[in-house]
Design a protein around this motif. Structure first.
Motif, PDB file in Angstrom:
ATOM      1  N   SER A  20       0.832  -1.005  -0.327  1.00 22.17           N
ATOM      2  CA  SER A  20      -0.059   0.034  -0.341  1.00 22.17           C
ATOM      3  C   SER A  20       0.586   1.001  -0.257  1.00 22.17           C
ATOM      4  N   CYS A  21       0.809   1.888  -0.572  1.00 15.63           N
ATOM      5  CA  CYS A  21       0.768   3.302  -0.400  1.00 15.63           C
ATOM      6  C   CYS A  21       0.056   4.976  -0.228  1.00 15.63           C
ATOM      7  N   ALA A  22       0.463   5.461   1.305  1.00 13.86           N
ATOM      8  CA  ALA A  22      -0.471   6.829   1.727  1.00 13.86           C
ATOM      9  C   ALA A  22       0.036   7.923   1.026  1.00 13.86           C
ATOM     10  N   ARG A  71      -6.926   1.573  -7.499  1.00 11.77           N
ATOM     11  CA  ARG A  71      -6.487   2.667  -5.949  1.00 11.77           C
ATOM     12  C   ARG A  71      -7.617   3.289  -5.726  1.00 11.77           C
ATOM     13  N   LYS A  75      -9.611   7.389   0.077  1.00  6.87           N
ATOM     14  CA  LYS A  75      -8.329   7.071   1.271  1.00  6.87           C
ATOM     15  C   LYS A  75      -7.579   7.906   1.013  1.00  6.87           C
ATOM     16  N   THR A  77      -4.993   6.241  -1.018  1.00  6.12           N
ATOM     17  CA  THR A  77      -3.652   4.829  -1.471  1.00  6.12           C
ATOM     18  C   THR A  77      -3.965   4.396  -2.423  1.00  6.12           C
ATOM     19  N   SER A  79      -2.392   0.847  -4.307  1.00  7.35           N
ATOM     20  CA  SER A  79      -2.248  -0.801  -3.730  1.00  7.35           C
ATOM     21  C   SER A  79      -1.501  -1.541  -5.254  1.00  7.35           C
TER      22      SER A  79
END
Length: 125
Positions: A20-22, A71, A75, A77, A79
Motif C-alpha cells: 500500500s502507498c498512502a 487505488r 482514502k 491510497t 495498492s
C-alpha cells in the motif's frame, strides 16, 4: 505530494503480499500512480501504473497476470496486490506519482515527480 509505502516483507515463493502507498499533502486524484522496483545491482524498473480515475492500468510483462494495481481516491491510497510471487520479484518497491495534467508515459521512471521511500519485498525459494 508525500508518499509512504508499506506492506513489504518476507514470503515464500508462490505466496502473496499486498503493498500500500498512502499519499498526503495534495489532492490524490490529481495524480497518476505507479509502482517500480529495484533489485540489488539493477536499475529501477517499472512494475505497474494506474491513471487518476482508474480507467487504465499498465503492467510490465514480468508481472502481468500475477500483480494487480488499484487505488482508492477517497482514502488517498494506491495498492499493489502481488500473487504467485517468485524469487525474482525480490526488490525494494517504490510508489510514485505524476500529475494527471501531464501527458506521460506511465511506464517511464523519468516521468514521475514524487517518490515514496520504498518497501522491501523478499521472496524465498
Amino acid at each position: 505530494v508525500q508518499l509512504q509505502a508499506c506492506g513489504g516483507g518476507l514470503v515464500q515463493a508462490g505466496g502473496s503480499l499486498r503493498l500500500s502507498c498512502a499519499a498526503s499533502g495534495r489532492t490524490f486524484s490529481r495524480y497518476h500512480m505507479g509502482w517500480f522496483r529495484q533489485a540489488p545491482g539493477k536499475e529501477r524498473e517499472f512494475v505497474a501504473a494506474i491513471t487518476w480515475s482508474s480507467s487504465s492500468t499498465y503492467y510490465s510483462d514480468s508481472v502481468k497476470g500475477r500483480f494487480t494495481i488499484s487505488r482508492d481516491n477517497a482514502k488517498n491510497t494506491v495498492s499493489l496486490q502481488m500473487n504467485s510471487l517468485k524469487p525474482e520479484d525480490t526488490a525494494v518497491y517504490y510508489c510514485a506519482a505524476v500529475s494527471k495534467s501531464r501527458v506521460a508515459d506511465l511506464r517511464a521512471r523519468s516521468e514521475y515527480d514524487y517518490w515514496g521511500q520504498g518497501t522491501q519485498v523478499t521472496v524465498s525459494s
